[in-house]
Design a protein around this motif. Structure first.
Motif, PDB file in Angstrom:
ATOM      1  N   LEU A 217       0.938  -1.400   0.241  1.00  0.00           N
ATOM      2  CA  LEU A 217      -0.428  -0.074  -0.328  1.00  0.00           C
ATOM      3  C   LEU A 217       0.539   1.364   0.004  1.00  0.00           C
ATOM      4  CD1 LEU A 217      -2.146  -1.262   2.750  1.00  0.00           C
ATOM      5  CD2 LEU A 217      -3.130  -0.659  -0.002  1.00  0.00           C
ATOM      6  N   GLU A 218       1.582   1.305   0.759  1.00  0.00           N
ATOM      7  CA  GLU A 218       3.091   2.323   0.291  1.00  0.00           C
ATOM      8  C   GLU A 218       2.751   3.523  -0.579  1.00  0.00           C
ATOM      9  OE1 GLU A 218       5.188  -0.953  -2.256  1.00  0.00           O
ATOM     10  OE2 GLU A 218       4.206  -0.780  -0.900  1.00  0.00           O
ATOM     11  N   ASP A 219       1.995   2.680  -2.117  1.00  0.00           N
ATOM     12  CA  ASP A 219       1.809   4.286  -2.964  1.00  0.00           C
ATOM     13  C   ASP A 219       1.355   4.734  -2.734  1.00  0.00           C
ATOM     14  OD1 ASP A 219       4.908   3.533  -3.943  1.00  0.00           O
ATOM     15  OD2 ASP A 219       3.992   2.281  -5.798  1.00  0.00           O
ATOM     16  N   ARG A 220       0.236   4.254  -2.438  1.00  0.00           N
ATOM     17  CA  ARG A 220      -1.187   5.000  -2.248  1.00  0.00           C
ATOM     18  C   ARG A 220      -1.368   5.675  -0.867  1.00  0.00           C
ATOM     19  NH1 ARG A 220      -4.332  -0.269  -2.703  1.00  0.00           N
ATOM     20  NH2 ARG A 220      -7.121   1.067  -3.117  1.00  0.00           N
ATOM     21  N   ILE A 221      -0.249   5.845   0.586  1.00  0.00           N
ATOM     22  CA  ILE A 221       0.083   6.554   1.351  1.00  0.00           C
ATOM     23  C   ILE A 221       0.359   7.649   1.122  1.00  0.00           C
ATOM     24  CG2 ILE A 221       0.352   6.152   3.704  1.00  0.00           C
ATOM     25  CD1 ILE A 221      -0.769   3.263   3.736  1.00  0.00           C
ATOM     26  N   PHE A 222      -0.355   9.223   1.948  1.00  0.00           N
ATOM     27  CA  PHE A 222       0.683   9.961   2.003  1.00  0.00           C
ATOM     28  C   PHE A 222       1.897   9.791   2.731  1.00  0.00           C
ATOM     29  CE2 PHE A 222       1.368  13.955   3.811  1.00  0.00           C
ATOM     30  CZ  PHE A 222       1.773  15.407   2.793  1.00  0.00           C
ATOM     31  N   ALA A 223       1.766   9.582   3.923  1.00  0.00           N
ATOM     32  CA  ALA A 223       2.963   9.740   5.141  1.00  0.00           C
ATOM     33  C   ALA A 223       3.211   8.872   6.120  1.00  0.00           C
ATOM     34  CB  ALA A 223       3.214  10.679   5.389  1.00  0.00           C
ATOM     35  N   ARG A 224       4.330   8.074   6.190  1.00  0.00           N
ATOM     36  CA  ARG A 224       4.146   7.149   6.618  1.00  0.00           C
ATOM     37  C   ARG A 224       5.629   7.378   7.837  1.00  0.00           C
ATOM     38  NH1 ARG A 224       6.572   3.251   3.202  1.00  0.00           N
ATOM     39  NH2 ARG A 224       6.141   4.698   1.545  1.00  0.00           N
ATOM     40  N   THR A 225       5.209   7.035   9.348  1.00  0.00           N
ATOM     41  CA  THR A 225       6.266   7.637  10.690  1.00  0.00           C
ATOM     42  C   THR A 225       7.187   6.108  10.501  1.00  0.00           C
ATOM     43  OG1 THR A 225       5.300   8.123  12.157  1.00  0.00           O
ATOM     44  CG2 THR A 225       5.519   9.933  11.286  1.00  0.00           C
ATOM     45  N   TYR A 226       7.970   6.280  10.885  1.00  0.00           N
ATOM     46  CA  TYR A 226       8.779   4.838  11.302  1.00  0.00           C
ATOM     47  C   TYR A 226       9.632   5.047  12.449  1.00  0.00           C
ATOM     48  CZ  TYR A 226       7.419   2.860   6.869  1.00  0.00           C
ATOM     49  OH  TYR A 226       6.620   2.513   5.598  1.00  0.00           O
ATOM     50  N   THR A 227      10.127   4.577  13.389  1.00  0.00           N
ATOM     51  CA  THR A 227      10.296   4.351  14.491  1.00  0.00           C
ATOM     52  C   THR A 227      11.396   3.263  14.993  1.00  0.00           C
ATOM     53  OG1 THR A 227       8.741   5.116  15.938  1.00  0.00           O
ATOM     54  CG2 THR A 227      10.417   4.695  17.602  1.00  0.00           C
ATOM     55  N   PHE A 228      12.980   3.834  15.449  1.00  0.00           N
ATOM     56  CA  PHE A 228      13.898   2.573  15.615  1.00  0.00           C
ATOM     57  C   PHE A 228      13.947   2.670  16.718  1.00  0.00           C
ATOM     58  CE2 PHE A 228      15.044   5.453  11.275  1.00  0.00           C
ATOM     59  CZ  PHE A 228      14.401   4.650  10.616  1.00  0.00           C
ATOM     60  N   GLY A 229      13.652   2.760  17.744  1.00  0.00           N
ATOM     61  CA  GLY A 229      14.025   2.720  19.119  1.00  0.00           C
ATOM     62  C   GLY A 229      12.782   1.369  19.626  1.00  0.00           C
ATOM     63  N   LYS A 230      12.131   0.425  18.797  1.00  0.00           N
ATOM     64  CA  LYS A 230      11.408  -0.441  19.248  1.00  0.00           C
ATOM     65  C   LYS A 230      12.153  -1.617  18.879  1.00  0.00           C
ATOM     66  CE  LYS A 230       7.317   1.982  20.642  1.00  0.00           C
ATOM     67  NZ  LYS A 230       8.397   3.667  19.995  1.00  0.00           N
ATOM     68  N   ALA A 231      11.811  -2.549  17.436  1.00  0.00           N
ATOM     69  CA  ALA A 231      11.991  -3.282  17.081  1.00  0.00           C
ATOM     70  C   ALA A 231      13.607  -3.494  16.580  1.00  0.00           C
ATOM     71  CB  ALA A 231      11.122  -4.192  15.776  1.00  0.00           C
ATOM     72  N   ILE A 232      13.752  -2.409  16.127  1.00  0.00           N
ATOM     73  CA  ILE A 232      15.187  -1.717  15.311  1.00  0.00           C
ATOM     74  C   ILE A 232      16.418  -1.802  16.087  1.00  0.00           C
ATOM     75  CG2 ILE A 232      16.496  -0.401  14.318  1.00  0.00           C
ATOM     76  CD1 ILE A 232      14.052  -2.357  12.515  1.00  0.00           C
ATOM     77  N   GLY A 233      16.159  -1.314  17.972  1.00  0.00           N
ATOM     78  CA  GLY A 233      16.172  -1.563  18.637  1.00  0.00           C
ATOM     79  C   GLY A 233      17.601  -0.321  18.536  1.00  0.00           C
TER      80      GLY A 233
END
Length: 377
Positions: A217-233
């Motif tokens: 769905l990424e091309d149909r979404i205006f903006a996405r926020t990603y956090t690196f303090g959880k599963a990315i550690g």
């Protein structure tokens, strides 16, 4: 002398407020995990925060700090390199780094919607979304949690540019948003969808690129926020979207403009951790087995969240009961906290349990035994 009196009056007021919080059992305080306690509380779902290999390559000195905001002295080659890497990883035209997920949502939501626009957000959205919305100049309304019907009712009445804000997985309930249907509604009403991927980053998709990409769905979404303090550690966050959105945030997002940039160590750690996650899909497989084991071993009659995410929960009624159950589990050697109102609605208090890839079968079995035992007393 007048300053001292004023200070005392202010502190007396603060003390009275704190005393009331202590009285009703909702007083917060900092604590350090006791040695030997089993971690069922951290958001380190895959255990990457504890993998020394991820930081072993950071032996060369670049800098201790970026030395300023990125519009002044703080923009470095390593920031731009990571943003290009993340754009490819999250299948976006561009990404922009922020110092935390909280700041990313504040910076995005407070600057993009304009006066006369409308923001619709899920009622169970994280506080950073609610505060970002309040900082904007737009009109804003919440809609019932994961209710497509209620969202559409609000969409029919929205004015100006419309923004819909949801989380792909919610931090207290561990349930997914119906993203495909929400995307379709947004397209029907020409609304711009913003998705917070904090609790899916690193977990969903073959390489851990989150639920939006996993669903295509990424091309149909205006903006996405990603956090690196959880599963990315690690630490930090990024907003993914168009090049135009990135340029706009650089020019108008106060939470980006006036913040000292992340240092080299933090930036490189993000890329190293993502690469490690890509190379170790077995971590997600182990985590999935642990989730299934937990749900199998908990008695069916015990009220719990209907979640198949690492976020699990035992539901209770009232703050006192939540604290009592947490104390029982802490005494048994399990590190977790009660989640009390007003953090969650009244009568939806709970023990929030975070499962991890590093939790052993024995640890999960012992935890379930302790919970089951509590409900037989």
């Amino acid at each position: 002398m007048n300053f001292e009196k004023t200070t005392l009056r202010i502190e007396d007021t603060l003390l009275a407020i704190l005393s009331e919080r202590k009285k009703n059992g909702t007083f917060r305080f900092l604590r350090i995990q006791k040695e030997g306690m089993v971690d069922f509380i951290s958001n380190d779902y895959l255990g990457l925060a504890k993998v020394s290999e991820i930081s072993e390559s950071l032996h060369s000195f670049v800098d201790n700090g970026a030395s300023g905001s990125r519009l002044l002295s703080g923009n470095k080659v390593y920031h731009e390199s990571l943003e290009k890497y993340l754009a490819d990883y999250f299948k976006a035209e561009s990404t922009l780094l922020f110092n935390s997920g909280y700041l990313a949502n504040l910076g995005l939501l407070s600057s993009v919607p304009q006066k006369g626009d409308t923001i619709l957000f899920d009622e169970l959205s994280h506080m950073c979304i609610k505060e970002g919305v309040r900082l904007s100049r737009a009109n804003y309304f919440n809609f019932k949690h994961n209710s497509l019907e209620n969202l559409e009712q609000k969409l029919t009445k929205a004015t100006g540019n419309i923004f819909v804000v949801v989380e792909s997985v919610y931090s207290m309930d561990g349930d997914q948003a119906p993203l495909k249907q929400i995307v379709e509604l947004c397209e029907k009403y020409s609304a711009n969808l913003i998705v917070d991927e904090a609790h899916t980053t690193g977990l969903f998709g073959d390489s851990g690129f989150g639920l939006c990409c996993d669903l295509g769905l990424e091309d149909r979404i205006f903006a996405r926020t990603y956090t690196f303090g959880k599963a990315i550690g690690a630490h930090g966050a990024a907003v993914a979207g168009s090049e135009i959105l990135k340029d706009y945030l650089i020019n108008y997002s106060r939470h980006f403009i006036y913040t000292t940039a992340l240092n080299y160590h933090s930036v490189q750690l993000i890329e190293n951790a993502i690469n490690y996650r890509k190379a170790h899909p077995e971590l997600v497989e182990k985590l999935t087995r642990n989730i299934l084991l937990f749900r199998q071993l908990i008695r069916r009659d015990i009220p719990k969240l209907e979640s198949f995410h690492p976020i699990q929960g035992i539901m209770v009624n009232g703050n006192e009961e939540a604290i009592k159950l947490a104390d029982h589990l802490n005494a048994a050697g399990f590190d977790m906290r009660p989640i009390v109102s007003p953090t969650v609605p009244v009568n939806q208090e709970r023990i929030r349990i975070c499962l991890h890839a590093f939790n052993s079968t024995m640890e999960i079995s012992n935890l379930c035994d302790a919970i089951n035992e509590y409900y037989t007393q």
